[in-house]
Design a protein around this motif. Structure first.
Motif, PDB file in Angstrom:
ATOM      1  N   SER A  11      29.698  58.036  44.712  1.00 56.93           N
ATOM      2  CA  SER A  11      29.005  58.238  45.968  1.00 56.93           C
ATOM      3  C   SER A  11      28.200  57.025  46.410  1.00 56.93           C
ATOM      4  O   SER A  11      27.724  56.966  47.522  1.00 56.93           O
ATOM      5  N   GLN A  12      28.024  56.069  45.518  1.00 58.97           N
ATOM      6  CA  GLN A  12      27.198  54.914  45.857  1.00 58.97           C
ATOM      7  C   GLN A  12      27.946  53.941  46.759  1.00 58.97           C
ATOM      8  O   GLN A  12      29.133  53.727  46.570  1.00 58.97           O
ATOM      9  N   ASP A  54      29.432  46.224  37.531  1.00 64.29           N
ATOM     10  CA  ASP A  54      29.715  47.600  37.117  1.00 64.29           C
ATOM     11  C   ASP A  54      31.159  47.685  36.662  1.00 64.29           C
ATOM     12  O   ASP A  54      31.533  48.546  35.897  1.00 64.29           O
ATOM     13  N   ASP A  55      31.963  46.772  37.178  1.00 66.24           N
ATOM     14  CA  ASP A  55      33.379  46.848  36.960  1.00 66.24           C
ATOM     15  C   ASP A  55      33.937  45.444  37.139  1.00 66.24           C
ATOM     16  O   ASP A  55      33.624  44.778  38.121  1.00 66.24           O
ATOM     17  N   LEU A  56      34.741  45.012  36.196  1.00 65.88           N
ATOM     18  CA  LEU A  56      35.272  43.660  36.246  1.00 65.88           C
ATOM     19  C   LEU A  56      36.791  43.715  36.231  1.00 65.88           C
ATOM     20  O   LEU A  56      37.379  44.271  35.300  1.00 65.88           O
ATOM     21  N   ILE A  57      37.420  43.176  37.265  1.00 64.59           N
ATOM     22  CA  ILE A  57      38.881  43.058  37.283  1.00 64.59           C
ATOM     23  C   ILE A  57      39.217  41.634  36.902  1.00 64.59           C
ATOM     24  O   ILE A  57      38.818  40.680  37.588  1.00 64.59           O
ATOM     25  N   LEU A  73      38.711  49.822  45.996  1.00 68.25           N
ATOM     26  CA  LEU A  73      37.625  50.427  45.226  1.00 68.25           C
ATOM     27  C   LEU A  73      36.274  50.338  45.916  1.00 68.25           C
ATOM     28  O   LEU A  73      35.342  51.027  45.536  1.00 68.25           O
TER      29      LEU A  73
ATOM     30  N   MET B   1      44.659  43.375  34.690  1.00 63.75           N
ATOM     31  CA  MET B   1      43.904  43.989  33.580  1.00 63.75           C
ATOM     32  C   MET B   1      42.541  44.441  34.087  1.00 63.75           C
ATOM     33  O   MET B   1      41.810  43.649  34.665  1.00 63.75           O
ATOM     34  N   HIS B   2      42.213  45.645  33.887  1.00 67.69           N
ATOM     35  CA  HIS B   2      40.997  46.213  34.440  1.00 67.69           C
ATOM     36  C   HIS B   2      40.040  46.518  33.296  1.00 67.69           C
ATOM     37  O   HIS B   2      40.306  47.356  32.458  1.00 67.69           O
ATOM     38  N   ILE B   3      38.945  45.769  33.272  1.00 65.49           N
ATOM     39  CA  ILE B   3      38.024  45.885  32.125  1.00 65.49           C
ATOM     40  C   ILE B   3      36.706  46.491  32.548  1.00 65.49           C
ATOM     41  O   ILE B   3      36.130  46.090  33.552  1.00 65.49           O
ATOM     42  N   THR B   4      36.231  47.439  31.796  1.00 67.85           N
ATOM     43  CA  THR B   4      34.869  47.898  32.067  1.00 67.85           C
ATOM     44  C   THR B   4      33.971  47.760  30.850  1.00 67.85           C
ATOM     45  O   THR B   4      32.878  48.276  30.818  1.00 67.85           O
ATOM     46  N   ARG B   6      31.964  45.154  28.049  1.00 60.82           N
ATOM     47  CA  ARG B   6      31.363  43.831  28.059  1.00 60.82           C
ATOM     48  C   ARG B   6      31.740  43.079  26.798  1.00 60.82           C
ATOM     49  O   ARG B   6      31.959  43.647  25.764  1.00 60.82           O
ATOM     50  N   SER B  51      23.149  50.050  34.320  1.00 58.98           N
ATOM     51  CA  SER B  51      23.952  49.177  35.171  1.00 58.98           C
ATOM     52  C   SER B  51      23.719  47.705  34.864  1.00 58.98           C
ATOM     53  O   SER B  51      24.407  46.839  35.389  1.00 58.98           O
ATOM     54  N   LYS B 389      21.180  65.622  49.686  1.00 56.82           N
ATOM     55  CA  LYS B 389      22.602  65.502  49.978  1.00 56.82           C
ATOM     56  C   LYS B 389      23.265  66.795  49.523  1.00 56.82           C
ATOM     57  O   LYS B 389      23.527  67.019  48.355  1.00 56.82           O
TER      58      LYS B 389
END
Lengths: 390, 390
Positions: A11-12, A54-57, A73, B1-4, B6, B51, B389
């Protein structure tokens, strides 16, 4: 339970940044303060912004599929790197994805010749210039009046890469045959008193807001020191800000731009370069202004109000560059002495490897006067050393 | 490649924070600027600091194993939450793990009675107080001279939880039987002109450095507004800073502390509370001072030099609290109007759920004068609304 993944409540509002270098990191820093989500695309999984994303591609900047995935995204896409594939971005904007600044703007700016032609057509002051292939046997070109000239690659040149000094007309053909850089242009060298820059933001509502005028000192074509306020007259300050604002006005798109200018010996102001992104010469604004260039960029791309940035105190920024002597892992020496200096903020980008002249961080000093700030910055430079960790 | 996930190069200095709320988030924010690694422990995987954490350990604050695991991963451990198990921390410090501030200090401060006794023994000015169980049939206790009194739980009370107003001596026994809060104490109510606070940092080398004096306004026992500089005389300012520095001097350990004080009607300054951590009333320092309370805390626990913070401009901070009307997901209304205000920085902690009076963020305003800043803060308060909300 040990977690190293992030949970991203959908939702952010979220921002996508193509490029996870220090600019992406500092944009992310401001975004996080306001609880915005940040998605980064970069080929390096350890890039500076990775520690805040928050997310690294992990993908190359020319990977069309990855960039499309990123744009799906996020609410808005921006880019710190000018090497982003502008054709991909143009595709995305036609598909009505929000991309700032506009890819059409990037296309103009990415090519230095196209850029200068565009500005000249809008009656904005630029040095004399010409495309190398347009220089014929005669000596009619105004740009050939005074040597040396600077020979620039039209594309893919920054921080001095691709620039050559030319002392004679005959040299032009020799050097320009380096096909890897594409087309070339020549430009007159302006004997300048100072190099100035102004950050200017514009949002989609058309609101334009400029920052104070910065005075920049370069060393071997890389920015070394930025002083704000620039040591110029009030009239020159107004003129520089006005030219910068007019420059951004004529470019399409939203975001923040850096307009670099020469203050010539004859007091004329000429546009040197434009960057459609936050800029090294604007880092001072984080501590020195009522709003930073990074937050202003975020506000611009989200079409939020753009206040007029106020300089809160005299500020000096000094770059921390990799020493010429080595390439490899490093540590900082002299940190204890450095951190005794009042009003000093240390920024380290988190790059693992130092390379000669690589931007590893910067130091910003705020003080009661510009001369105090300058003195302290000299002390900072003498204290801090980048050492090879063998 | 999708990394989340660290990647944490083990060579970087790293900080462990017990508690991932907004204080942990803001400590992490400053740490990231200097490329320090941050490990967070918190029971909530979506806590504000998640975050920014390089690594998040999801565990309860009283989970001894998890806290030991955290301390093994980092160079220095600190905590934002006073509910941390001080016995666990004492164990760790005996095992020579670097924990700041010292767990012995936490033990003193965590118990408000023990705290007041300690200060009184060091000749620091505190209101009259007594442990409820020490109040006998006679009326000898100095604290019983003027009603109403405030009845406080000795432990686990903050932001007003556990505080009661007592109008008659007989009420004391009734209320104190709420066993969930443990022991109780009574304290005289100081008719104060102002509530002040000073952040003070100390490092292991014994260097002590205090921030400017802040003036605080509370609403229903929660901080509402902080104004800096406090509107007091220079003499009172010196006195408050001196008492605060002396207070931190007598407490063992390194880190930043908040000393909250009353400025009584008779111009006397009395210590109200001490917190061994960054504090809500110190958030103004991020924009308002030459160094923030969060960076000063980091420097203190790493035994780095502590410069004397300078107030760069008059600054006002206003808390953003969850409205009383609902508990649930929320959005911000009036953002566009809010963001037209000059010199305004919006901090949102990223909490998903609003609860009545929950700290969701804050707004900091810097201006040329304190009255300008106050005017703008009123405009900010009237513009910003937290909406349910549904």
């Amino acid at each position: 339970m040990h977690i190293t993944t992030r949970i991203i409540p959908q939702s952010q509002p979220s921002i996508g940044i193509i490029g996870g270098g220090q600019l992406g990191k500092m944009i992310a820093q401001e975004a996080k303060r306001m609880s915005l989500k940040v998605h980064i695309l970069d080929p390096d999984p350890e890039c500076p912004a990775s520690s805040l994303a928050d997310d690294l591609i992990v993908a190359d900047f020319r990977n069309q599929t990855a960039i499309r995935n990123l744009s799906d995204l996020v609410d808005v896409l921006t880019y710190e790197i000018e090497l982003a594939d502008s054709d991909v971005l143009i595709d995305l904007s036609r598909a009505k994805k929000a991309i700032h600044p506009a890819p059409e703007t990037l296309k103009i700016i990415q090519n230095k010749y196209r850029q200068k032609v565009f500005l000249q057509e809008k009656n904005l002051p630029v040095p004399n210039f010409a495309l190398v292939e347009d220089i014929d046997g005669s000596t009619n070109n105004a740009v050939l009046k005074h040597f040396p000239l600077v020979l620039k690659a039209c594309e893919n040149s920054y921080d001095g890469r691709g620039n050559r000094l030319i002392y004679e007309k005959e040299e032009i053909t020799n050097v320009a045959s380096e096909k890897s850089f594409g087309k070339w242009m020549v430009e007159e060298i302006i004997p300048f008193r100072k190099e100035l820059s102004v950050m200017v933001a514009r949002n989609e509502s058309g609101q334009v807001s400029s920052f104070p005028v910065a005075e920049n000192k370069h060393s071997d074509s890389i920015l070394d020191t930025t002083l704000v306020p620039a040591r110029i007259s009030k009239c020159t300050e107004r003129m520089a800000r006005d030219i910068a604002e007019r420059t951004v006005d004529v470019l399409k798109g939203s975001g923040i731009f850096c307009v670099e200018m020469f203050l010539a010996e004859n007091e004329k102001i000429l546009i040197n370069e434009i960057a459609p992104r936050p800029h090294n010469s604007g880092h001072y604004s984080i501590e020195g202004c009522s709003i930073s260039q990074f937050e202003q960029h975020i506000r611009a791309i989200l079409n939020l109000p753009l206040p007029k940035p106020q300089l809160m105190s005299p500020t000096v920024m000094v770059n921390i560059l990799g020493p010429k002597e080595f390439e490899g892992e490093y540590y900082l020496d002299g940190l204890n002495e450095l951190l005794t200096i009042d009003g000093l903020k240390l920024h380290l980008y988190g790059k693992r490897i130092s390379k000669p002249r690589r931007k590893l961080g910067h130091v910003t000093i705020t003080a009661a006067s510009i001369s105090d700030a300058i003195d302290r910055s000299k002390k900072a430079k003498s204290n801090l050393r980048i050492m090879n960790k063998i």
